[in-house]
Scaffold this active site. Structure first.
Site, PDB file in Angstrom:
ATOM      1  N   HIS A 165     -30.712  30.296 -82.067  1.00 36.95           N
ATOM      2  CA  HIS A 165     -32.003  30.210 -81.370  1.00 36.95           C
ATOM      3  C   HIS A 165     -32.734  28.974 -81.892  1.00 36.95           C
ATOM      4  O   HIS A 165     -33.606  29.063 -82.752  1.00 36.95           O
ATOM      5  CB  HIS A 165     -32.827  31.475 -81.596  1.00 36.95           C
ATOM      6  CG  HIS A 165     -34.234  31.348 -81.065  1.00 36.95           C
ATOM      7  ND1 HIS A 165     -34.503  31.255 -79.723  1.00 36.95           N
ATOM      8  CD2 HIS A 165     -35.427  31.252 -81.694  1.00 36.95           C
ATOM      9  CE1 HIS A 165     -35.812  31.118 -79.553  1.00 36.95           C
ATOM     10  NE2 HIS A 165     -36.399  31.115 -80.734  1.00 36.95           N
ATOM     11  N   VAL A 209     -36.878  38.955 -84.625  1.00 37.09           N
ATOM     12  CA  VAL A 209     -37.534  37.996 -83.728  1.00 37.09           C
ATOM     13  C   VAL A 209     -38.050  36.798 -84.530  1.00 37.09           C
ATOM     14  O   VAL A 209     -38.001  35.656 -84.084  1.00 37.09           O
ATOM     15  CB  VAL A 209     -38.704  38.684 -82.978  1.00 37.09           C
ATOM     16  CG1 VAL A 209     -39.442  37.695 -82.084  1.00 37.09           C
ATOM     17  CG2 VAL A 209     -38.206  39.880 -82.167  1.00 37.09           C
ATOM     18  N   GLY A 259     -45.289  42.158 -88.484  1.00 38.28           N
ATOM     19  CA  GLY A 259     -46.109  41.082 -87.911  1.00 38.28           C
ATOM     20  C   GLY A 259     -47.051  41.653 -86.872  1.00 38.28           C
ATOM     21  O   GLY A 259     -47.361  41.032 -85.855  1.00 38.28           O
ATOM     22  N   GLN A 311     -37.080  43.456 -96.594  1.00 37.88           N
ATOM     23  CA  GLN A 311     -37.135  44.349 -95.426  1.00 37.88           C
ATOM     24  C   GLN A 311     -35.757  44.962 -95.144  1.00 37.88           C
ATOM     25  O   GLN A 311     -35.659  46.139 -94.787  1.00 37.88           O
ATOM     26  CB  GLN A 311     -37.688  43.610 -94.201  1.00 37.88           C
ATOM     27  CG  GLN A 311     -39.174  43.275 -94.402  1.00 37.88           C
ATOM     28  CD  GLN A 311     -39.851  42.664 -93.200  1.00 37.88           C
ATOM     29  OE1 GLN A 311     -39.220  42.427 -92.173  1.00 37.88           O
ATOM     30  NE2 GLN A 311     -41.136  42.386 -93.315  1.00 37.88           N
ATOM     31  N   ASP A 356     -34.059  33.011 -74.595  1.00 36.29           N
ATOM     32  CA  ASP A 356     -33.323  31.832 -74.128  1.00 36.29           C
ATOM     33  C   ASP A 356     -32.563  32.154 -72.837  1.00 36.29           C
ATOM     34  O   ASP A 356     -32.489  31.344 -71.920  1.00 36.29           O
ATOM     35  CB  ASP A 356     -32.377  31.358 -75.236  1.00 36.29           C
ATOM     36  CG  ASP A 356     -33.128  31.208 -76.552  1.00 36.29           C
ATOM     37  OD1 ASP A 356     -33.998  30.344 -76.631  1.00 36.29           O
ATOM     38  OD2 ASP A 356     -32.882  32.004 -77.483  1.00 36.29           O
TER      39      ASP A 356
HETATM   40  P1  NAX Z   1     -48.046  35.020 -85.572  1.00 38.42           P
HETATM   41  O1  NAX Z   1     -48.221  34.017 -86.652  1.00 38.42           O
HETATM   42  O2  NAX Z   1     -49.089  35.183 -84.534  1.00 38.42           O
HETATM   43  O3  NAX Z   1     -47.818  36.449 -86.236  1.00 38.42           O
HETATM   44  C1  NAX Z   1     -46.927  36.691 -87.257  1.00 38.42           C
HETATM   45  C2  NAX Z   1     -47.482  37.812 -88.095  1.00 38.42           C
HETATM   46  O4  NAX Z   1     -46.495  38.171 -89.032  1.00 38.42           O
HETATM   47  C3  NAX Z   1     -48.746  37.437 -88.874  1.00 38.42           C
HETATM   48  O5  NAX Z   1     -49.796  38.336 -88.562  1.00 38.42           O
HETATM   49  C4  NAX Z   1     -48.294  37.567 -90.336  1.00 38.42           C
HETATM   50  O6  NAX Z   1     -49.320  38.047 -91.180  1.00 38.42           O
HETATM   51  C5  NAX Z   1     -47.152  38.566 -90.203  1.00 38.42           C
HETATM   52  N1  NAX Z   1     -46.232  38.564 -91.332  1.00 38.42           N
HETATM   53  C6  NAX Z   1     -45.813  37.520 -92.091  1.00 38.42           C
HETATM   54  N2  NAX Z   1     -45.016  37.937 -93.075  1.00 38.42           N
HETATM   55  C7  NAX Z   1     -44.895  39.273 -92.930  1.00 38.42           C
HETATM   56  C8  NAX Z   1     -44.218  40.272 -93.671  1.00 38.42           C
HETATM   57  N3  NAX Z   1     -43.510  39.965 -94.770  1.00 38.42           N
HETATM   58  N4  NAX Z   1     -44.311  41.555 -93.260  1.00 38.42           N
HETATM   59  C9  NAX Z   1     -45.043  41.884 -92.180  1.00 38.42           C
HETATM   60  N5  NAX Z   1     -45.741  40.971 -91.447  1.00 38.42           N
HETATM   61  C10 NAX Z   1     -45.657  39.687 -91.826  1.00 38.42           C
HETATM   62  O7  NAX Z   1     -46.624  34.697 -84.907  1.00 38.42           O
HETATM   63  P2  NAX Z   1     -46.021  35.160 -83.511  1.00 38.42           P
HETATM   64  O8  NAX Z   1     -46.459  34.216 -82.462  1.00 38.42           O
HETATM   65  O9  NAX Z   1     -46.271  36.604 -83.312  1.00 38.42           O
HETATM   66  O10 NAX Z   1     -44.466  34.872 -83.786  1.00 38.42           O
HETATM   67  C11 NAX Z   1     -43.759  35.619 -84.742  1.00 38.42           C
HETATM   68  C12 NAX Z   1     -42.405  35.019 -85.005  1.00 38.42           C
HETATM   69  O11 NAX Z   1     -41.607  34.990 -83.836  1.00 38.42           O
HETATM   70  C13 NAX Z   1     -42.441  33.573 -85.509  1.00 38.42           C
HETATM   71  O12 NAX Z   1     -41.525  33.442 -86.582  1.00 38.42           O
HETATM   72  C14 NAX Z   1     -41.939  32.797 -84.320  1.00 38.42           C
HETATM   73  O13 NAX Z   1     -41.354  31.572 -84.700  1.00 38.42           O
HETATM   74  C15 NAX Z   1     -40.938  33.753 -83.761  1.00 38.42           C
HETATM   75  N6  NAX Z   1     -40.496  33.537 -82.360  1.00 38.42           N
HETATM   76  C16 NAX Z   1     -39.215  33.850 -82.055  1.00 38.42           C
HETATM   77  C17 NAX Z   1     -38.727  33.762 -80.771  1.00 38.42           C
HETATM   78  C18 NAX Z   1     -37.321  34.141 -80.446  1.00 38.42           C
HETATM   79  O14 NAX Z   1     -36.932  34.003 -79.280  1.00 38.42           O
HETATM   80  N7  NAX Z   1     -36.485  34.588 -81.372  1.00 38.42           N
HETATM   81  C19 NAX Z   1     -39.581  33.235 -79.676  1.00 38.42           C
HETATM   82  C20 NAX Z   1     -41.042  33.304 -79.963  1.00 38.42           C
HETATM   83  C21 NAX Z   1     -41.428  32.993 -81.383  1.00 38.42           C
HETATM   84  O15 NAX Z   1     -41.447  31.604 -81.562  1.00 38.42           O
END
Ligand code: NAX
Length: 320
Positions: free
Chosen positions: A189, A131, A13, A114, A161
């Site tokens: 989460h 994440v 990502g 992955q 959290d």
């Molecule tokens: P973004 O949508 O800005 O970025 C995610 C990126 O992942 C995109 O560029 C997309 O092209 C890429 N992606 C999708 N599938 C992929 C794959 N198979 N291989 C490689 N890259 C891939 O999201 P962002 O704000 O960076 O958040 C990322 C993730 O973190 C989301 O799922 C979000 O819900 C999660 N979070 C988790 C948190 C936690 O505490 N565990 C908190 C923050 C966030 O909400």
């Protein structure tokens, strides 16, 4: 200061919001130390890989002394080969009208492939931190897809959290976050998570804790989106850095980590669940022997039940 061998770190990502903060923190030595160079591997999906190239250009332009190399790729083998640490940030966001089951399914496919690639190509002692949401269940799928590795090598991020809990306590009491110990967030989460301060030294009103703080922490992600206009990014990256840092360097006090359950506290073995943990010699240990009140037991059970339901929804990916 003598330099150690570079470590390869994979971030998926890589063109996304969280990675835009996370990559710079890793490159600054905040995870592995100020004497450890890093080989950064940035994984993106083909449609977005060019944007990740732009991120890599900016990393180069930052002239960070610990960056040994930067690779941008949409190839799983290139991304994970010999990786010592992997931050699995990229996942499929929930689109309009998408059911939770569809979201689990779409992400199941990503974390299966992955997990397999990590199994086949990563360093044998790789540490994997998921994440991307639903983080706990994505981590469960990735761990299952990597049978040659130990499932303890797969964690999900719940440190955000934990840090949110510390932030609320500090704001309420006027103390610093470092003044609090023995804090933990149990469960998933998600909004069912249970931020637990019963064993801590925090002296706050019980009604405030139960009626305001718990829902505030559990729904903080939605509040950030409402106020900031986009989801938590720098705080999520910071929590991911904290988690991996502590996994590598160890902890004295409790930290929240979502780790595979060993059956402690009635949490089904294998479920990736937030627990109070201490990290020693590179291994998270679930704090043992805690006497839980009925309130704590009920709150933990409710969140664990949600984890069971998520596991059930992806059961077909966990066979074999
Ligand atoms: P973004 O949508 O800005 O970025 C995610 C990126 O992942 C995109 O560029 C997309 O092209 C890429 N992606 C999708 N599938 C992929 C794959 N198979 N291989 C490689 N890259 C891939 O999201 P962002 O704000 O960076 O958040 C990322 C993730 O973190 C989301 O799922 C979000 O819900 C999660 N979070 C988790 C948190 C936690 O505490 N565990 C908190 C923050 C966030 O909400």
């Amino acid at each position: 200061m003598s330099m150690t061998q570079p470590v390869k770190v994979t971030v998926t990502g890589a063109a996304g919001n969280i990675a835009y903060s996370l990559l710079w923190r890793i490159a600054a030595g905040d995870v592995f130390g100020k004497d450890t160079p890093v080989d950064l591997a940035l994984l993106e999906i083909p449609a977005v890989v060019e944007k990740a190239e732009g991120v890599a250009m900016e990393l180069r332009d930052s002239a960070l002394p610990l960056v040994n190399s930067i690779t941008v790729t949409d190839d799983l083998k290139v991304a994970f080969e010999d990786a010592s640490a992997a931050f699995l940030v990229g996942s499929r966001p929930r689109s309009k009208g998408m059911e939770r089951a569809d979201l689990l399914e779409a992400n199941g496919a990503i974390f299966t492939e992955q997990g397999k690639a990590i199994n086949d190509y990563a360093a044998r002692d790789v540490r994997v931190l998921v994440v991307g949401n639903p983080a706990n269940t994505n981590a469960l799928i990735a761990a299952h897809s990597a049978p040659d590795l130990d499932n303890s090598q797969f964690n999900a991020l719940m440190r955000l959290d934990h840090n949110r809990t510390l932030g609320q306590l500090a704001a309420k009491t006027g103390k610093a976050t470092k003044d609090f110990s023995k804090i933990a967030v149990w469960g998933n989460h998600s909004a069912t998570q249970f931020p637990d301060i019963a064993f801590s030294n925090a002296e706050v009103d019980e009604q405030w804790y139960r009626e305001e703080m718990i829902p505030k922490v559990a729904k903080r992600g939605a509040e950030i989106i409402e106020v900031r206009g986009s989801s938590s990014a720098a705080s999520a990256a910071s929590a991911a850095v904290d988690h991996m840092h502590d996994w590598v360097h160890g902890t004295e006090d409790w930290r929240t980590a979502a780790v595979p359950s060993d059956g402690s506290y009635g949490v089904d073995e294998g479920l990736i669940c937030g627990f109070p943990t201490i990290c020693r010699d590179g291994k998270w240990e679930i704090v043992q022997g805690l006497e839980l009140s009925d309130f704590q037991k009920e709150r933990i059970e409710a969140s664990v039940q949600e984890l069971r339901e998520e596991r059930e929804a992806v059961a077909h990916l966990l066979k074999g």
